[in-house]
Motif scaffolding. Sequence first.
Motif, PDB file in Angstrom:
ATOM      1  N   CYS A 194      -7.396  21.735  21.107  1.00 33.36           N
ATOM      2  CA  CYS A 194      -8.518  21.317  19.658  1.00 33.36           C
ATOM      3  C   CYS A 194      -9.227  22.749  18.970  1.00 33.36           C
ATOM      4  N   ASP A 195      -7.940  22.572  17.934  1.00 36.98           N
ATOM      5  CA  ASP A 195      -8.213  24.026  17.008  1.00 36.98           C
ATOM      6  C   ASP A 195      -9.381  24.213  16.424  1.00 36.98           C
ATOM      7  N   ASP A 196     -10.073  22.634  15.631  1.00 35.30           N
ATOM      8  CA  ASP A 196     -11.207  22.588  14.802  1.00 35.30           C
ATOM      9  C   ASP A 196     -12.105  22.883  15.693  1.00 35.30           C
ATOM     10  N   CYS A 197     -12.569  22.792  16.886  1.00 34.13           N
ATOM     11  CA  CYS A 197     -13.674  23.459  18.512  1.00 34.13           C
ATOM     12  C   CYS A 197     -13.462  24.266  18.815  1.00 34.13           C
ATOM     13  N   LYS A 198     -12.455  25.655  17.925  1.00 34.78           N
ATOM     14  CA  LYS A 198     -12.989  26.980  18.677  1.00 34.78           C
ATOM     15  C   LYS A 198     -13.793  27.449  17.740  1.00 34.78           C
ATOM     16  N   THR A 199     -14.525  27.677  18.398  1.00 37.80           N
ATOM     17  CA  THR A 199     -15.950  28.736  17.277  1.00 37.80           C
ATOM     18  C   THR A 199     -16.513  29.277  18.891  1.00 37.80           C
ATOM     19  N   PHE A 200     -17.017  30.556  18.012  1.00 30.04           N
ATOM     20  CA  PHE A 200     -18.319  31.096  18.539  1.00 30.04           C
ATOM     21  C   PHE A 200     -19.720  30.511  18.586  1.00 30.04           C
ATOM     22  N   ARG A 201     -20.669  28.698  19.560  1.00 20.86           N
ATOM     23  CA  ARG A 201     -21.749  28.600  19.014  1.00 20.86           C
ATOM     24  C   ARG A 201     -22.564  28.893  19.796  1.00 20.86           C
ATOM     25  N   LEU A 202     -23.965  29.087  18.227  1.00 17.80           N
ATOM     26  CA  LEU A 202     -24.976  29.795  18.532  1.00 17.80           C
ATOM     27  C   LEU A 202     -25.800  29.011  19.735  1.00 17.80           C
ATOM     28  N   LEU A 203     -26.230  30.088  21.198  1.00 19.22           N
ATOM     29  CA  LEU A 203     -27.313  28.877  21.514  1.00 19.22           C
ATOM     30  C   LEU A 203     -29.318  29.346  20.881  1.00 19.22           C
ATOM     31  N   ASN A 204     -29.543  27.785  21.167  1.00 18.91           N
ATOM     32  CA  ASN A 204     -30.803  28.341  20.408  1.00 18.91           C
ATOM     33  C   ASN A 204     -31.532  29.209  20.948  1.00 18.91           C
ATOM     34  N   GLY A 205     -32.172  30.118  20.405  1.00 15.51           N
ATOM     35  CA  GLY A 205     -33.244  30.883  20.745  1.00 15.51           C
ATOM     36  C   GLY A 205     -32.428  32.296  21.605  1.00 15.51           C
ATOM     37  N   VAL A 206     -31.059  32.142  21.658  1.00 10.21           N
ATOM     38  CA  VAL A 206     -30.357  33.475  22.505  1.00 10.21           C
ATOM     39  C   VAL A 206     -29.912  33.990  21.141  1.00 10.21           C
TER      40      VAL A 206
END
Length: 195
Positions: free
Chosen positions: A18-30
Amino acid sequence: QIWVAEGNYIPSVLGGTCDDCKTFRLLNGVNLYGHFAGFENGIEQRNLKNKNIETILKSDDIPTSSIVLASDLSQRTILDGFTITGYSKGITIDSSQLTVQNCLITGNLEYGIDANDSNFTIVDCNVRNNSDGIYTQNSNFTITRCVIHNNYGSGISILSAPAGIKITDSFIYGNANDGVHTDASGLILRNDTIA
């Protein structure tokens, strides 16, 4: 916290296409820190003025919804020391508390930063050559010591904003549309250059 060495980093989807799903997702408080040459023992040892050292988060030639995603971060989280560039939005901030500092956000075909329903801070960043530099809705934020220039739309667009938004010690110039486009009634500008 996570330290990231200099180099080019492209998001991918584990086990998917899924190209739309390719992201650097930040983690809560990290907190995420870049711009490391590799010898440092502390964050303060980074040489942020050395332009030969870059930690680049990019979408390369594959469109994505956003290179960096901050979504539902209830704890203040820090993104510090990155170049963010590519064929999408640079950073999406959605219902989150985020501090972006010491970052270059450039060459994104959509917004450099797109923020919705969030509380965020941008410090010592350069936002240039994006569609709009910073686009916000229903968000409370401060911008300090930033340069926002040569974007193809507005430098900053502020929609449905609460009172008390602050832009301080910043340079906003050379954007194709408004430097600051806003419907906010309580916008506070201090020691800024807008041209």
